[in-house]
Design an enzyme around this catalytic site. Structure first.
Site, PDB file in Angstrom:
ATOM      1  N   GLN A 103       0.847  -1.200   0.000  1.00 41.30           N
ATOM      2  CA  GLN A 103       0.000   0.000   0.000  1.00 41.30           C
ATOM      3  C   GLN A 103       0.877   1.243   0.000  1.00 41.30           C
ATOM      4  OE1 GLN A 103      -3.441  -0.660   3.054  1.00 41.30           O
ATOM      5  NE2 GLN A 103      -1.720  -1.922   3.663  1.00 41.30           N
ATOM      6  N   VAL A 105       3.465   4.096  -1.115  1.00 39.78           N
ATOM      7  CA  VAL A 105       3.655   4.826  -2.370  1.00 39.78           C
ATOM      8  C   VAL A 105       5.087   5.355  -2.467  1.00 39.78           C
ATOM      9  CG1 VAL A 105       1.214   5.453  -2.572  1.00 39.78           C
ATOM     10  CG2 VAL A 105       2.764   6.982  -1.326  1.00 39.78           C
ATOM     11  N   ASP A 106       5.944   4.927  -1.529  1.00 38.30           N
ATOM     12  CA  ASP A 106       7.276   5.529  -1.420  1.00 38.30           C
ATOM     13  C   ASP A 106       8.341   4.887  -2.316  1.00 38.30           C
ATOM     14  OD1 ASP A 106       7.964   3.117  -0.028  1.00 38.30           O
ATOM     15  OD2 ASP A 106       7.332   4.023   1.864  1.00 38.30           O
ATOM     16  N   HIS A 121      -1.515   1.340  -4.345  1.00 37.73           N
ATOM     17  CA  HIS A 121      -1.895   2.754  -4.201  1.00 37.73           C
ATOM     18  C   HIS A 121      -1.035   3.688  -5.045  1.00 37.73           C
ATOM     19  CE1 HIS A 121      -3.929   1.729  -0.087  1.00 37.73           C
ATOM     20  NE2 HIS A 121      -4.617   1.318  -1.111  1.00 37.73           N
ATOM     21  N   CYS A 129      -0.977  12.909 -16.290  1.00 35.41           N
ATOM     22  CA  CYS A 129      -1.929  13.966 -16.611  1.00 35.41           C
ATOM     23  C   CYS A 129      -3.278  13.645 -15.977  1.00 35.41           C
ATOM     24  CB  CYS A 129      -2.058  14.081 -18.122  1.00 35.41           C
ATOM     25  SG  CYS A 129      -3.331  15.241 -18.628  1.00 35.41           S
ATOM     26  N   CYS A 152      -1.870  17.366 -23.820  1.00 35.64           N
ATOM     27  CA  CYS A 152      -3.217  17.959 -23.904  1.00 35.64           C
ATOM     28  C   CYS A 152      -3.376  19.241 -23.088  1.00 35.64           C
ATOM     29  CB  CYS A 152      -4.263  16.941 -23.474  1.00 35.64           C
ATOM     30  SG  CYS A 152      -4.390  16.740 -21.687  1.00 35.64           S
ATOM     31  N   GLY A 189       2.922  -4.342   9.080  1.00 35.14           N
ATOM     32  CA  GLY A 189       2.953  -2.880   9.253  1.00 35.14           C
ATOM     33  C   GLY A 189       1.786  -2.166   8.622  1.00 35.14           C
ATOM     34  N   THR A 190       0.631  -2.797   8.661  1.00 31.51           N
ATOM     35  CA  THR A 190      -0.566  -2.122   8.142  1.00 31.51           C
ATOM     36  C   THR A 190      -1.679  -2.203   9.184  1.00 31.51           C
ATOM     37  OG1 THR A 190      -2.258  -2.109   6.406  1.00 31.51           O
ATOM     38  CG2 THR A 190      -1.147  -4.204   6.785  1.00 31.51           C
ATOM     39  N   ASN A 215       3.258  -6.582  13.531  1.00 28.15           N
ATOM     40  CA  ASN A 215       2.850  -5.209  13.815  1.00 28.15           C
ATOM     41  C   ASN A 215       3.284  -4.823  15.230  1.00 28.15           C
ATOM     42  OD1 ASN A 215       1.210  -2.715  14.160  1.00 28.15           O
ATOM     43  ND2 ASN A 215       0.220  -3.427  12.289  1.00 28.15           N
TER      44      ASN A 215
HETATM   45  P1  NAD Z   1      -1.286   3.040   8.824  1.00 31.28           P
HETATM   46  O1  NAD Z   1      -0.518   4.270   9.167  1.00 31.28           O
HETATM   47  O2  NAD Z   1      -2.760   3.069   8.894  1.00 31.28           O
HETATM   48  O3  NAD Z   1      -0.800   1.882   9.800  1.00 31.28           O
HETATM   49  C1  NAD Z   1       0.545   1.637  10.063  1.00 31.28           C
HETATM   50  C2  NAD Z   1       0.626   0.383  10.885  1.00 31.28           C
HETATM   51  O4  NAD Z   1       1.984   0.024  11.022  1.00 31.28           O
HETATM   52  C3  NAD Z   1       0.032   0.503  12.280  1.00 31.28           C
HETATM   53  O5  NAD Z   1      -0.790  -0.619  12.519  1.00 31.28           O
HETATM   54  C4  NAD Z   1       1.274   0.503  13.185  1.00 31.28           C
HETATM   55  O6  NAD Z   1       1.015  -0.131  14.439  1.00 31.28           O
HETATM   56  C5  NAD Z   1       2.245  -0.309  12.373  1.00 31.28           C
HETATM   57  N1  NAD Z   1       3.659  -0.013  12.579  1.00 31.28           N
HETATM   58  C6  NAD Z   1       4.260   1.189  12.774  1.00 31.28           C
HETATM   59  N2  NAD Z   1       5.586   1.055  12.821  1.00 31.28           N
HETATM   60  C7  NAD Z   1       5.847  -0.284  12.644  1.00 31.28           C
HETATM   61  C8  NAD Z   1       7.035  -1.048  12.574  1.00 31.28           C
HETATM   62  N3  NAD Z   1       8.243  -0.488  12.685  1.00 31.28           N
HETATM   63  N4  NAD Z   1       6.928  -2.384  12.377  1.00 31.28           N
HETATM   64  C9  NAD Z   1       5.698  -2.979  12.240  1.00 31.28           C
HETATM   65  N5  NAD Z   1       4.538  -2.299  12.298  1.00 31.28           N
HETATM   66  C10 NAD Z   1       4.620  -0.968  12.486  1.00 31.28           C
HETATM   67  O7  NAD Z   1      -0.768   2.571   7.401  1.00 31.28           O
HETATM   68  P2  NAD Z   1      -1.422   1.650   6.276  1.00 31.28           P
HETATM   69  O8  NAD Z   1      -2.135   0.519   6.921  1.00 31.28           O
HETATM   70  O9  NAD Z   1      -0.347   1.398   5.293  1.00 31.28           O
HETATM   71  O10 NAD Z   1      -2.543   2.535   5.578  1.00 31.28           O
HETATM   72  C11 NAD Z   1      -2.362   3.878   5.357  1.00 31.28           C
HETATM   73  C12 NAD Z   1      -2.524   4.434   3.970  1.00 31.28           C
HETATM   74  O11 NAD Z   1      -1.609   5.501   3.882  1.00 31.28           O
HETATM   75  C13 NAD Z   1      -2.186   3.568   2.805  1.00 31.28           C
HETATM   76  O12 NAD Z   1      -3.205   3.759   1.894  1.00 31.28           O
HETATM   77  C14 NAD Z   1      -0.878   4.102   2.208  1.00 31.28           C
HETATM   78  O13 NAD Z   1      -0.961   4.193   0.813  1.00 31.28           O
HETATM   79  C15 NAD Z   1      -0.751   5.471   2.767  1.00 31.28           C
HETATM   80  N6  NAD Z   1       0.600   5.861   3.282  1.00 31.28           N
HETATM   81  C16 NAD Z   1       1.754   5.457   2.668  1.00 31.28           C
HETATM   82  C17 NAD Z   1       3.016   5.796   3.196  1.00 31.28           C
HETATM   83  C18 NAD Z   1       4.280   5.357   2.498  1.00 31.28           C
HETATM   84  O14 NAD Z   1       4.265   5.097   1.302  1.00 31.28           O
HETATM   85  N7  NAD Z   1       5.414   5.232   3.216  1.00 31.28           N
HETATM   86  C19 NAD Z   1       3.095   6.551   4.357  1.00 31.28           C
HETATM   87  C20 NAD Z   1       1.888   6.954   4.984  1.00 31.28           C
HETATM   88  C21 NAD Z   1       0.656   6.591   4.436  1.00 31.28           C
HETATM   89 ZN    ZN Z   2      -2.848  15.194 -20.939  1.00 32.09          ZN
END
Ligand code: NAD
Ligand code: ZN
Length: 251
Positions: A103, A105-106, A121, A129, A152, A189-190, A215
């Site tokens: 998920q 985007v980094d 994501h 565009c 465009c 980590g989600t 997590n």
């Molecule tokens: P979230 O922030 O909702 O949840 C993060 C989860 O990770 C939490 O449950 C937390 O307890 C856990 N966590 C934190 N540090 C940890 C570690 N070191 N080890 C293990 N677990 C750890 O994030 P999500 O569930 O990915 O959903 C958020 C949305 O935000 C997504 O749609 C995503 O696209 C976007 N997002 C992306 C980034 C990125 O690309 N780095 C950053 C922030 C948000």
């Molecule tokens: Zn265009």
């Protein structure tokens, strides 16, 4: 650091050929990137991400949204993958059918060297565009107004999925397939708060996969998990690779 990886899980992974892993912002936290629930920095503190990452926000004030992403791209410069990302590259080498679903985007999984990634994501390093969808390779982030498409003239936007938008169909379908067909599904980590990504773990569980959650805190998924590995993904994943395959792959 010594960590207890259950013996049952080690044995099971040694025999598994099909594994899927879903990662979230927590995996990038040890690289210094904030998770979604953390507060924002500086001038962006006054906004909720929901109020910046939506088509409505972009329609209301495209420059504000553009600048937020430009700031996030800047914040990512110099950020490196952590041992959790590297361990997932090792797992990909060991498991014949491994699908990494993120998920995030980094782009850190790609930077670490994972070959096959389903970016559900999008990726903030890509820009397209908002009208015709054409991708742009170079653009200015410090312009007076949002840069425009060369084909465009439509304004450019980050190639990410905003609140209220659909996920890329091919990626989502491939992720559902992987979840339904795996022996082991990792949720790492989600928070499990954002759908439909969160439902992938349940799809895997319903098809009989062993569910492993990594997590710092319990989530709505935890009661269903066969194994809940409590702690940081950057510590647990490398330890798991060592325990299962007896290698650290240079981690
Ligand atoms: P979230 O922030 O909702 O949840 C993060 C989860 O990770 C939490 O449950 C937390 O307890 C856990 N966590 C934190 N540090 C940890 C570690 N070191 N080890 C293990 N677990 C750890 O994030 P999500 O569930 O990915 O959903 C958020 C949305 O935000 C997504 O749609 C995503 O696209 C976007 N997002 C992306 C980034 C990125 O690309 N780095 C950053 C922030 C948000
Ligand atoms: Zn265009």
């Amino acid at each position: 650091m010594k960590m207890d990886i259950p013996a049952d899980l080690i044995r099971f992974l040694q025999r598994s050929t099909r594994v899927a892993a879903l990662t979230g912002a927590g995996v990038s936290q040890e690289s210094g990137l904030r998770t979604f629930r953390d507060s924002q920095d500086g001038i962006w503190k006054q906004y909720r991400p929901e109020d910046l990452a939506s088509p409505e926000a972009f329609a209301r004030d495209p420059k504000l949204v553009w600048d937020w992403y430009a700031w996030r791209r800047e914040a990512i410069k110099g950020v490196r993958p952590n041992p959790g990302h590297h361990a997932l590259v090792e797992i990909e080498k060991k498991i014949p059918e491994f699908t990494l679903i993120t998920q995030n985007v980094d782009g850190l999984h790609r930077m670490a060297g994972s070959a096959k990634i389903l970016e559900l994501h999008g990726n903030i390093q890509r820009v397209r565009c908002s009208e015709c969808g054409t991708f742009t390779e170079t653009w200015g982030d410090d312009t007076e107004s949002v840069p425009c498409c060369e084909s465009c003239g439509g304004i450019l936007r980050p190639d990410v999925v905003w609140f209220g938008e659909n996920l890329p169909r091919a990626e989502l379908e491939a992720a559902i397939q992987a979840a339904r067909n795996c022996d082991v599904f990792f949720s790492i980590g989600t928070s499990g708060a954002v759908q439909p990504a969160a439902s992938l773990a349940f799809a895997a569980h319903n098809k009989g996969a062993v569910l492993v959650e990594i997590n710092l805190d319990p989530t709505p998924l935890t009661p269903k998990a066969d194994f809940f590995l409590h702690g940081k993904s950057g510590e647990i994943l490398p330890e798991l690779v060592r325990m299962v395959w007896g290698t650290d792959g240079g981690l």
